[in-house]
Design a protein around this motif. Structure first.
Motif, mmCIF file in Angstrom:
data_model
loop_
_atom_site.group_PDB
_atom_site.id
_atom_site.type_symbol
_atom_site.label_atom_id
_atom_site.label_comp_id
_atom_site.label_asym_id
_atom_site.label_seq_id
_atom_site.Cartn_x
_atom_site.Cartn_y
_atom_site.Cartn_z
ATOM 1 N N TYR A 416 0.824 -1.208 0.000
ATOM 2 C CA TYR A 416 0.000 0.000 0.000
ATOM 3 C C TYR A 416 0.862 1.264 0.000
ATOM 4 O O TYR A 416 2.020 1.256 0.418
ATOM 5 N N TRP A 557 -6.005 2.663 5.424
ATOM 6 C CA TRP A 557 -5.463 2.957 4.090
ATOM 7 C C TRP A 557 -6.175 4.187 3.542
ATOM 8 O O TRP A 557 -7.398 4.187 3.375
ATOM 9 N N GLU A 559 -6.598 5.683 0.530
ATOM 10 C CA GLU A 559 -6.399 5.357 -0.883
ATOM 11 C C GLU A 559 -6.369 6.597 -1.760
ATOM 12 O O GLU A 559 -5.638 6.672 -2.751
#
Length: 717
Positions: A416, A557, A559
């Motif tokens: 990630y 996360w 994104e």
């Protein structure tokens, strides 16, 4: 003439004498050491009043025995009787007899010195007032008046190290490095055999004279602290065996007494000891207690990591080389022996370990040289406050069902960009404060006369009283002290407070604790599960993805983040909104003030959550990432992977670190890795393919399961 001193408590001893129990408390003061001598104390324990008629018959004829009704109750809310004895050993024998008769003596395990201190709220320091005289070369205050104080002086320290033959009781030398509060140093080596001409060397022809000279120096230097590397179970234990063989008292105590040894295991390999008027601080034991982590706790390795320099001799053949130096190069033996002492002194100064020991003692009431002891520390803080609320403590449970542990969310494996860690600051202590989780609170809430609104629900059908509890207030006081320590940049005190606060949950979850009740520990852990799950749901409702969570942390996360500032802005906003939401939610659902504090802790620029070997499932407690340090430079972080495991080879750790670094920075890695594999196959990395793993038992004790490192060790001997 009445005088007043403030002192740091170094040791506590009790003994039965004619006229009651005598207690000696040794303090380090700004002037000189002081012994507070207390006489005429009694040993006491308690018994439920309904068991008293049977106990009265069993204890008839006990010399000097008395009893009273102190106005206290047990945890079943029954009145108790206090039983007093003029000797502590007499009290212990009486408690044993009552226990064998099926009765329950309460708090019978407390020794008189600890009870004397805790009931006066004296932990690691005190202000003493009384008449002083000089006896045995030291100041003595008889039957003083004591009150609590906060005092952590600079102490006089003696680091010692011995050199011996590899077998038997053959002593080569004893080195000492003494440091005083003013910074003055003493360097001395007591050497058996011919001298070397070195200024610090005193040579003697026999073991007896070497040992006697060392003890004479120790009494004259009069340290508050004796320290060394494995100093208890190697150096001092060896000297005790040698002294026993020679018939020489090993007078380490300030009052000239030998140390008191207590076995810690069945085979007598490990001991604890107590030295009158002095602390004995073992370097590696206390570094572990302060949560230092090293690949190896060998002195050479720790010194190199902390100081950038190590021992003058090291390696597997060191024992044979020491013997050769004793015979052929005694000057170098002296240098080696003395350097080991100095390294320990420098490590203690670098880490602030002595001040950490004193800070921990001042918080918990434990002896400053006693590591571990979380249950005893809880007792020391909790019992006197419990007594003042009108209760005595129950007997520790012998067996009990387990409480659930910390909650771990399933992970989503992958590589990630922009992963944030949001961490609940001291989650379990925060839960205790918020939901009033407390042993006494559990007892008070069980009172049928208490309205339901006057308590807070826990789990497994229990509730906790909103008023009259002890533990939440105790943690709140410690929390405020830690904030003050941080503000004052007092790292030893801050670390000591953090450790003791976080230990409270473990204590309540231990059957060895007299307050253990699985409903207490479960009400903490299951509340933690609920908080972690609801936090994840709230984050995902806001449009973000939680890829992992463990006990008190969630990994989020981001994104959509295009760069570091954008991701960190999301982290700060999540911290603000989630804390506000928890305050509102807990007030609405439980009518409590939220003590939960969620912090945006870490921003991983790149993050890897691996899979479990041989499956597609995400791992737990194993990950790696790339963060920015204080200068904005990249820094790799590994958790649970080979890079941080001491039982993997150095090459495995180095390759993993280089490989992950290249991948995280989008650098080419395939050709580099092929070259490393070729070098391994060609034998060019053999010196980095050494495995290190500790033997925790004797080689002969491994019978059924013989792991590879044991097989290797058997081949080597």
């Amino acid at each position: 003439m009445t005088r007043q001193f403030t002192g740091c408590l170094l040791s506590r001893q009790w003994r039965d004498v004619a006229g009651g129990v005598a207690i000696d408390l040794w303090f380090a003061t700004a002037e000189e050491p002081l012994c507070a001598h207390v006489t005429g104390e009694q040993s006491v324990f308690f018994l439920s009043a309904d068991q008293w008629p049977q106990a009265e018959v069993l204890l008839a004829g006990e010399r000097g025995f008395t009893s009273s009704e102190p106005g206290l109750r047990d945890f079943s809310r029954r009145p108790v009787r206090a039983l007093y004895f003029p000797a502590h050993r007499q009290a212990r024998e009486a408690a044993r007899r009552l226990l064998e008769a099926g009765l329950e003596p309460l708090e019978a395990d407390l020794n008189p010195a600890d009870r004397y201190l805790m009931e006066r709220f004296i932990t690691g320091a005190a202000t003493l007032e009384g008449t002083v005289e000089r006896a045995g070369g030291h100041l003595v205050m008889r039957s003083p008046r004591l009150r609590p104080a906060d005092y952590r002086p600079a102490l006089r320290i003696a680091s010692i190290d011995i050199e011996t033959a590899m077998a038997g009781l053959e002593l080569y030398s004893i080195a000492v490095h003494g440091t005083g509060p003013g910074g003055a140093e003493e360097r001395r080596v007591f050497l058996r055999g011919p001298g070397t001409g070195q200024a610090e060397v005193q040579a003697f022809p026999t073991d007896r004279e070497v040992l006697t000279a060392f003890l004479t120096w120790l009494a004259a230097f009069d340290p508050d602290v004796i320290t060394g590397w494995n100093v208890i179970n190697f150096d001092l234990r060896f000297l005790q065996r040698l002294a026993d063989r020679l018939g020489v008292p090993l007078k380490l105590g300030r009052d000239g007494r030998p140390p008191h040894w207590r076995p810690l295991d069945d085979d007598g390999e490990r001991h604890a000891l107590q030295v009158t008027g002095r602390l004995v601080i073992d370097g590696p034991e206390w570094l572990r207690a302060a949560f230092y982590r090293f690949e190896s706790f060998a002195l050479d390795n720790v010194a190199k990591e902390l100081l950038g320099e190590g021992k003058l001799l090291h390696g597997p053949e060191r024992g044979e080389e020491i013997g050769r130096l004793f015979r052929e190069d005694r000057e170098r033996l002296v240098d080696y022996n003395l350097r080991d002492c100095e390294l320990v002194s420098w490590i203690l100064e670098k880490t602030g370990l002595i001040q950490f020991c004193l800070a921990r003692s001042n918080l918990t009431g434990l002896a400053a040289d006693r590591s571990g002891g979380s249950v005893a520390a809880f007792d020391f803080l909790y019992l006197p406050r419990l007594h003042r609320r009108g209760f005595v403590a129950p007997v520790a449970a012998s067996t009990a069902p387990d409480a659930p542990g910390g909650f771990v969310l399933d992970s989503r494996p992958g590589l990630y960009r922009h992963v944030l860690v949001l961490d609940f600051k001291s989650l379990y202590p925060s839960i205790i404060r918020t939901f009033n989780i407390d042993p006494l609170g559990l007892v008070l809430a069980a009172d049928p006369a208490l309205p339901e609104g006057a308590s807070v629900p826990g789990f497994r059908g229990v509730r906790f009283a909103r008023e009259g509890h002890l533990l939440p207030d105790l943690i709140e006081r410690l929390w405020a002290q830690r904030d003050a320590a941080k503000a004052a940049d007092d790292a030893p005190l801050s670390q000591a407070i953090k450790i003791i606060m976080n230990a409270f949950y473990g204590v309540l979850g231990s059957p060895g604790c007299r307050f253990f009740d699985p409903r207490l520990a479960t009400s903490i852990t299951l509340r933690g599960h609920e908080i972690l799950n609801r936090t994840r749901d709230r984050i995902e409702a806001a449009g973000h993805t939680v890829i992992y969570g463990d006990t008190d942390s969630v990994f989020v996360w981001i994104e959509e983040a295009e760069d570091d500032p954008a991701a960190e802005a999301v982290g700060r906003e999540l911290e603000r909104t989630l804390n506000a939401w928890w305050r509102e939610t807990l007030a609405a659902e439980f009518s409590v003030e939220s003590r939960l504090e969620l912090e945006f802790e870490t921003h991983y620029r790149r993050f890897l959550m691996p899979t479990v070997r041989g499956s597609e499932k995400g791992s737990k407690k194993r990950y790696a990432g790339l963060v920015a340090d204080d200068n904005g430079d990249d820094r790799l972080v590994f958790k649970g992977l080979e890079n941080v495991r001491s039982d993997w080879t150095r090459l495995a750790r180095q390759v993993q670190e280089e490989l992950y670094g290249r991948i995280f920075r989008d650098e080419p890695w395939q050709d580099w890795l092929r070259a490393e594999v070729a070098a391994v196959r060609a034998g060019e990395r053999d010196d980095q393919l050494v495995y290190r793993k500790r033997l925790r038992r004797r080689l002969d004790d491994y019978q059924r399961n013989v792991p590879p490192h044991v097989q290797a060790a058997r081949l080597a001997v």
